[in-house]
Design a protein around this motif. Sequence first.
Motif, PDB file in Angstrom:
ATOM      1  N   VAL A 183       2.248 -11.022  -3.704  1.00 23.68           N
ATOM      2  CA  VAL A 183       2.907 -11.896  -3.605  1.00 23.68           C
ATOM      3  C   VAL A 183       2.933 -13.532  -4.696  1.00 23.68           C
ATOM      4  CG1 VAL A 183       5.081 -13.791  -2.503  1.00 23.68           C
ATOM      5  CG2 VAL A 183       4.761 -11.007  -1.483  1.00 23.68           C
ATOM      6  N   GLU A 184       4.254 -13.676  -5.180  1.00 25.47           N
ATOM      7  CA  GLU A 184       4.022 -14.298  -6.203  1.00 25.47           C
ATOM      8  C   GLU A 184       3.959 -15.803  -6.301  1.00 25.47           C
ATOM      9  OE1 GLU A 184       6.040 -14.350 -10.613  1.00 25.47           O
ATOM     10  OE2 GLU A 184       6.074 -12.734 -10.069  1.00 25.47           O
ATOM     11  N   GLY A 185       2.880 -16.628  -6.575  1.00 33.01           N
ATOM     12  CA  GLY A 185       2.423 -18.159  -6.162  1.00 33.01           C
ATOM     13  C   GLY A 185       2.252 -17.819  -4.949  1.00 33.01           C
ATOM     14  N   ILE A 186       1.903 -17.557  -4.267  1.00 36.83           N
ATOM     15  CA  ILE A 186       0.950 -17.452  -2.776  1.00 36.83           C
ATOM     16  C   ILE A 186      -0.507 -16.716  -2.815  1.00 36.83           C
ATOM     17  CG2 ILE A 186       1.137 -17.281  -0.484  1.00 36.83           C
ATOM     18  CD1 ILE A 186       4.037 -17.217  -0.946  1.00 36.83           C
ATOM     19  N   SER A 187      -0.980 -17.820  -2.467  1.00 31.40           N
ATOM     20  CA  SER A 187      -2.742 -16.302  -2.250  1.00 31.40           C
ATOM     21  C   SER A 187      -3.008 -16.928  -0.942  1.00 31.40           C
ATOM     22  CB  SER A 187      -3.283 -17.449  -3.042  1.00 31.40           C
ATOM     23  OG  SER A 187      -4.085 -18.599  -2.931  1.00 31.40           O
ATOM     24  N   VAL A 188      -3.789 -15.702  -0.361  1.00 31.50           N
ATOM     25  CA  VAL A 188      -4.088 -15.963   0.972  1.00 31.50           C
ATOM     26  C   VAL A 188      -5.353 -15.761   1.254  1.00 31.50           C
ATOM     27  CG1 VAL A 188      -3.884 -14.291   3.487  1.00 31.50           C
ATOM     28  CG2 VAL A 188      -1.850 -14.598   1.958  1.00 31.50           C
ATOM     29  N   THR A 189      -5.891 -16.847   1.908  1.00 33.30           N
ATOM     30  CA  THR A 189      -7.528 -16.566   2.682  1.00 33.30           C
ATOM     31  C   THR A 189      -7.641 -16.450   4.077  1.00 33.30           C
ATOM     32  OG1 THR A 189      -7.967 -17.788   0.713  1.00 33.30           O
ATOM     33  CG2 THR A 189      -9.341 -17.487   2.753  1.00 33.30           C
ATOM     34  N   VAL A 190      -7.657 -14.818   4.682  1.00 34.03           N
ATOM     35  CA  VAL A 190      -8.222 -14.303   5.733  1.00 34.03           C
ATOM     36  C   VAL A 190     -10.395 -15.184   5.888  1.00 34.03           C
ATOM     37  CG1 VAL A 190      -7.756 -12.876   7.487  1.00 34.03           C
ATOM     38  CG2 VAL A 190      -6.355 -12.573   5.029  1.00 34.03           C
ATOM     39  N   LEU A 191      -9.955 -15.992   7.467  1.00 34.17           N
ATOM     40  CA  LEU A 191     -11.106 -15.819   7.569  1.00 34.17           C
ATOM     41  C   LEU A 191     -11.308 -14.663   9.029  1.00 34.17           C
ATOM     42  CD1 LEU A 191      -9.984 -18.324   7.106  1.00 34.17           C
ATOM     43  CD2 LEU A 191     -12.239 -19.497   7.906  1.00 34.17           C
ATOM     44  N   TYR A 192     -12.748 -14.000   9.573  1.00 32.91           N
ATOM     45  CA  TYR A 192     -12.462 -13.181  10.913  1.00 32.91           C
ATOM     46  C   TYR A 192     -13.860 -13.579  10.800  1.00 32.91           C
ATOM     47  CZ  TYR A 192     -14.091  -9.591   7.270  1.00 32.91           C
ATOM     48  OH  TYR A 192     -14.525  -8.895   6.854  1.00 32.91           O
ATOM     49  N   PRO A 193     -14.235 -13.383  11.984  1.00 33.33           N
ATOM     50  CA  PRO A 193     -15.826 -12.962  12.636  1.00 33.33           C
ATOM     51  C   PRO A 193     -16.430 -11.958  12.257  1.00 33.33           C
ATOM     52  CG  PRO A 193     -14.555 -12.975  14.529  1.00 33.33           C
ATOM     53  CD  PRO A 193     -13.604 -13.183  13.407  1.00 33.33           C
ATOM     54  N   GLY A 209       0.634  -7.588   4.185  1.00 35.91           N
ATOM     55  CA  GLY A 209       2.713  -8.377   4.182  1.00 35.91           C
ATOM     56  C   GLY A 209       2.828  -9.625   2.113  1.00 35.91           C
ATOM     57  N   PHE A 210       1.860  -9.968   2.062  1.00 35.23           N
ATOM     58  CA  PHE A 210       1.667 -11.358   0.825  1.00 35.23           C
ATOM     59  C   PHE A 210       1.050 -10.463  -0.298  1.00 35.23           C
ATOM     60  CE2 PHE A 210       2.521 -15.404   4.310  1.00 35.23           C
ATOM     61  CZ  PHE A 210       2.806 -15.115   3.932  1.00 35.23           C
ATOM     62  N   TYR A 211       0.276  -9.662   0.148  1.00 33.37           N
ATOM     63  CA  TYR A 211       0.143  -8.797  -0.911  1.00 33.37           C
ATOM     64  C   TYR A 211       0.705  -8.924  -2.391  1.00 33.37           C
ATOM     65  CZ  TYR A 211      -2.601  -4.763  -3.748  1.00 33.37           C
ATOM     66  OH  TYR A 211      -3.654  -4.494  -4.757  1.00 33.37           O
TER      67      TYR A 211
END
Length: 424
Positions: free
Chosen positions: A149-159, A145-147
């Motif tokens: 998208v300007e001005g926003i970054s995403v960090t995803v944590l998974y086990p 969804g955020f791929y």
Amino acid sequence: MRYYSTRDKNQAASFAVAALAGLAPDGGLYIPEEIPRYSAAAKASLGSMAYTDIAFETIRPWVEKDIPGPILQEMIHSAYPFAAPLVKAGDRLVLELFHGPTAAFKDFGARFMARAFSYLRRGEEKPLKILVATSGDTGGAVADGFYKVEGISVTVLYPKGRVSPLQERQIAGLKENICALAVDGSFDDCQRLVKQAFGDSDLNKRMVLSSANSINISRLIPQAVYYAAGAGKASDVVFSVPSGNFGNLTAGLYAWKMGAPIKRFIAAANINKTVPDYLESGNYEPRPSHATLSNAMDVGAPSNFERIAAHFSWQELRQLVLGASVTDNETRDTISEVHSRWGYYLDPHTAVGWRAASTLKEAGLLAGESALGILSTAHPAKFAETVEPITGPVPVPLSLQKAMQRSVQVQTIPAELEALKECL
Ligand SMILES: *Cc1c(COP(=O)(O)O)cnc(C)c1O
């Protein structure tokens, strides 16, 4: 539209504040002051309008003060190049919510949320960083969804090692503004790290942190749309909703309140049946979760329950929602039966929804109901390791084929705040 906290009516906020914060300052969830209603004209044409038009009619009153109409139109058209078809499978209707890029219903909420965040943060200088802990499905939908998208970054944590190869590619295959961290630990460790990061004063000075989990009101509102679209095509339908954190069912209740012609809901749970038990007894008893085949629903303390309870008393809810719980054996039997009788493939989550409806029907609790609609929350190919041994090969949608070809870029970290901070 104003929103306030489930724990304090004096904690009021605009849509912008409620969406960007996620949780109210007192730890409660944001709920609307008043649930808007469809105009008579809109209600009468739910069955004939395009999905994007229903989305505009549904979402507009919730965000009116913060997102101008033409911008909202643009957001909706860019978020939903796919829709939610209602298809016939045997004696039932299936509302297929898996035609988005990650092949699960979370695309509907995540794609709108991403666009809303980007608009609401326009002109801000500090970059916004979304932190998500995931056991699998949420991470992929939020990342997608955020791929870009300007001005926003995403960090995803998974086990590390505990998500499927496909899920890992959906999370760690996009790169650009999406960063994937495999945590040496469990999902609970990932959640703890995210919570610690939110509480860390040093990090909060450097960047604006936000979350994107299913308690966010901006994820729920766009999910009301497909209920209205489905009910427009099958008036007075009973919708069976495979549920875990109960965001999806909450959105359904909003659609019903807005005036969508839905007769009732089924709260379909696997053996994690906190809510079906509550519907029966009136006592709400959250508990630890148990692992099942429908793992996105392995929740013993559903985070959206507080929101449902703020809108409805137990008596009201019992009129509107029937509960049922389904075991793994019943889930497998249902996948097998529906495939052999009707040639339709169910994923394990959708199978729980299907079976819950069967159980209630056999108990005579759905007598006289006109249409039975099952929400299909994921494409069966996403859970091929469960479905294929039962049905044989499942056709794989193009979006998943593409995801499988991505190379993965991921950093492994120990389950410690300092390690996470270094990556941010
Ligand atoms: C997240 C999820 C669910 C549960 O939805 P809630 O809104 O948490 O109740 C059900 N099925 C699938 C496939 C999911 O990814």
